[in-house]
Write a protein that holds these residues in place. Sequence first.
Motif, PDB file in Angstrom:
ATOM      1  N   ALA A   1      47.713  34.835 -24.032  1.00 27.25           N
ATOM      2  CA  ALA A   1      48.032  34.569 -22.880  1.00 27.25           C
ATOM      3  C   ALA A   1      46.845  35.402 -22.138  1.00 27.25           C
ATOM      4  N   ALA A   2      46.857  36.759 -22.656  1.00 29.37           N
ATOM      5  CA  ALA A   2      46.155  37.885 -21.753  1.00 29.37           C
ATOM      6  C   ALA A   2      44.748  37.583 -22.204  1.00 29.37           C
ATOM      7  N   ALA A   3      44.222  36.904 -23.385  1.00 27.19           N
ATOM      8  CA  ALA A   3      43.044  36.499 -23.506  1.00 27.19           C
ATOM      9  C   ALA A   3      42.606  35.320 -22.607  1.00 27.19           C
ATOM     10  N   VAL A   4      43.426  34.436 -22.120  1.00 26.06           N
ATOM     11  CA  VAL A   4      43.315  33.413 -21.556  1.00 26.06           C
ATOM     12  C   VAL A   4      42.800  33.802 -20.019  1.00 26.06           C
ATOM     13  N   MET A   5      43.710  34.825 -19.690  1.00 22.65           N
ATOM     14  CA  MET A   5      43.433  35.594 -18.325  1.00 22.65           C
ATOM     15  C   MET A   5      42.080  36.079 -18.147  1.00 22.65           C
ATOM     16  N   THR A   6      41.684  36.945 -19.356  1.00 16.84           N
ATOM     17  CA  THR A   6      40.412  37.689 -19.463  1.00 16.84           C
ATOM     18  C   THR A   6      39.407  36.587 -19.333  1.00 16.84           C
ATOM     19  N   GLU A   7      39.518  35.561 -20.377  1.00 19.34           N
ATOM     20  CA  GLU A   7      38.328  34.595 -20.108  1.00 19.34           C
ATOM     21  C   GLU A   7      37.991  33.881 -18.992  1.00 19.34           C
TER      22      GLU A   7
END
Length: 676
Positions: A614-620
């Motif tokens: 989920a953190a990766a989705v926010m980042t991307e």
Amino acid sequence: MELKVEADRPSSERGDETMGAAATSTAAVGEAVRAPATKGVEDVFGGLTVGQLIAPGSVGCKLLLHYDLGDAASALHASGKTAAAVADGDGIVVGLLTENDVMRAFFEGALVTSRLDAWFDSGMARASDLAMRRLTVRPSTPLSEIAERMVSNALAGNCACHHVLVEDDAGHLWGVLSALDMVQALIRPETWADSSTPSNQKDCSKPGMKAPWATLSMSVKDVMKSRDDVFTCPPTNTMKEVLKVLLMTKQNSALVVDAHGIYGIVTPRDAVKAFADGEESSEIIADWLAKKQQASGPRLIESTASLADAAALMTANGVNHLVVVLPGTLEAVGTVSSLDLALCDKARTPLLRSTAQAAGPTVGELVSQQWHLTAVCNQGATLREAACLLFASGRTSTALALSDEAAPLRLLTENDIMRAYVYGWEPDATAESWLVAKLIPRCSIPQHVLVPPSVRLTEAAWLMLKAPKPGIDACHHLVVKGAKGSEGGWLGVFSALDLARGLAAIGSELEAARTGADQTRVRAAMKTLEVVPTCKPANTLRQAFSTLIDSRQNAALVTNDDGSHNLVTPRCCLQALAEGVSADCTVVDFYGPRGGPAEEALREVAPELPLLDAAAVMTERTLHHLVVMDPKTSRPMGVLSSLDVARAIASMQSQRPFASLGWLWACKGPSTCTVW
């Protein structure tokens, strides 16, 4: 490639695991550490020094930086050593490679062909050149001081705390001393004059030395870790899952247990052997134990046995850990390690130390990697200009240059701009005039928002939530201080989304596990719909943003007539102000040309998605908020914000750092166990 492996000592004196008792681990729950003996207390080693225990040149195993990890692991296992000195091409020692290094490399998925220089450059080595000063001793150093040094190194952090590097006064390598070597010193007949006669009845052959009879007459139960303090794993775990428990708890032994009994004990030496043999970390641990060739002797000792018996058994079988059983039975009541014996002085009392462990990169590192984290809004900038800057950069806050020379920088957030928009301030009003207005007391930076660049990710999350001061609201931003501290010297502004970025960028599986985010699911961190504010499509933007202000939330769910949904956030206000949209515009009219189903689909995540993903989705996608969709109904069931991510990992800074790691509490196993 030819490796230098010097088996200068008999196999009966070789170690088989890197030591690691609860008495010296740095992250075990509720553990105790024995404090250094006080001045004037009798030396348990009778004044014996390193040089009297290790002969000069008895290196045992020496590695070079260009060696492969697989070859290094084979060398460690073949020599029976638990650590080896690593030298560069000029023969200068640059670090130690321990069994725990190999264990972590195995866990992290490193290839056997990976080179040692790459491992040391990765920052994951336990004893790189930066730690060598703490680990280096002289041959004249007393063993009692070495024991205290090992405790100090354990307290200092993730270091090779069970080993020291021995160099002579000229800086030439003498050898590597381990805790098992020190245990052997307690019972070696060539060291003590008469192993069958107490020192108070017969003089020792070496002046000033007394055999440690009083200490060695203590029983194993006096120094062992009780069954309640021993971590366990079920036999259905994979090798990698077992290694994760060892690495997370910084313990060097774990029992493989189920309701039927104990299948075996797993230590770093086992990881070294498996890695050197090319085993897969996905192998079931029970299967691996079943086919394992037991090269060592028994690992069982009765709780009433003397420490001398324990030391002799460890030395004879070359092991660092023993399973302690009740007399005359196979019921396990604990474990004892070589380091427990080395620190067994009666004068050493339990010392409970703080368990909080910061994890992740530092905010200083993250700020330096992102240019826009240090952006400054020019003096005299208008609210619209500030909104344009934040919206274009994807930021939620910026440093604002002020005309006040005493305090030239202040923090301007998207919430500040949203309040000004709701309260009817003109877009061309200066941002500085808003900050110093009586409507909002933002003329100074709260002290709890200022942090040094050395603060790590989990600590930053904790500071955002301000756990120790419940009266202070959670904060989405931290100001990273520069060389001038709080007096205007800023390195940058760190937001909750930056925290998610830092979490997603962690390259080490172990470091990610230490944040608690690898096992945490979105469902556990999200806000359910019951606490998420809502808006109607017909509401004006002023009404929608007022809802956010009144609810002290940064996202409101909008459900449209056709069943679709949108989120209203402060970022919407930045866009509205930047584009000159009136506050009287309705939500549905604002989203009409700007946010269709395709846009909202980018926010959607499943409840069982790992928090790291989920953190990766926010980042991307540069999103501070995600909509959690129910997989059965395909309708929203909650909202996950970047501050929710911070909240999920903030417990690692609490007094019970594993509060967010429920899986680890399950690693205590059944209360009673029988050895098969």
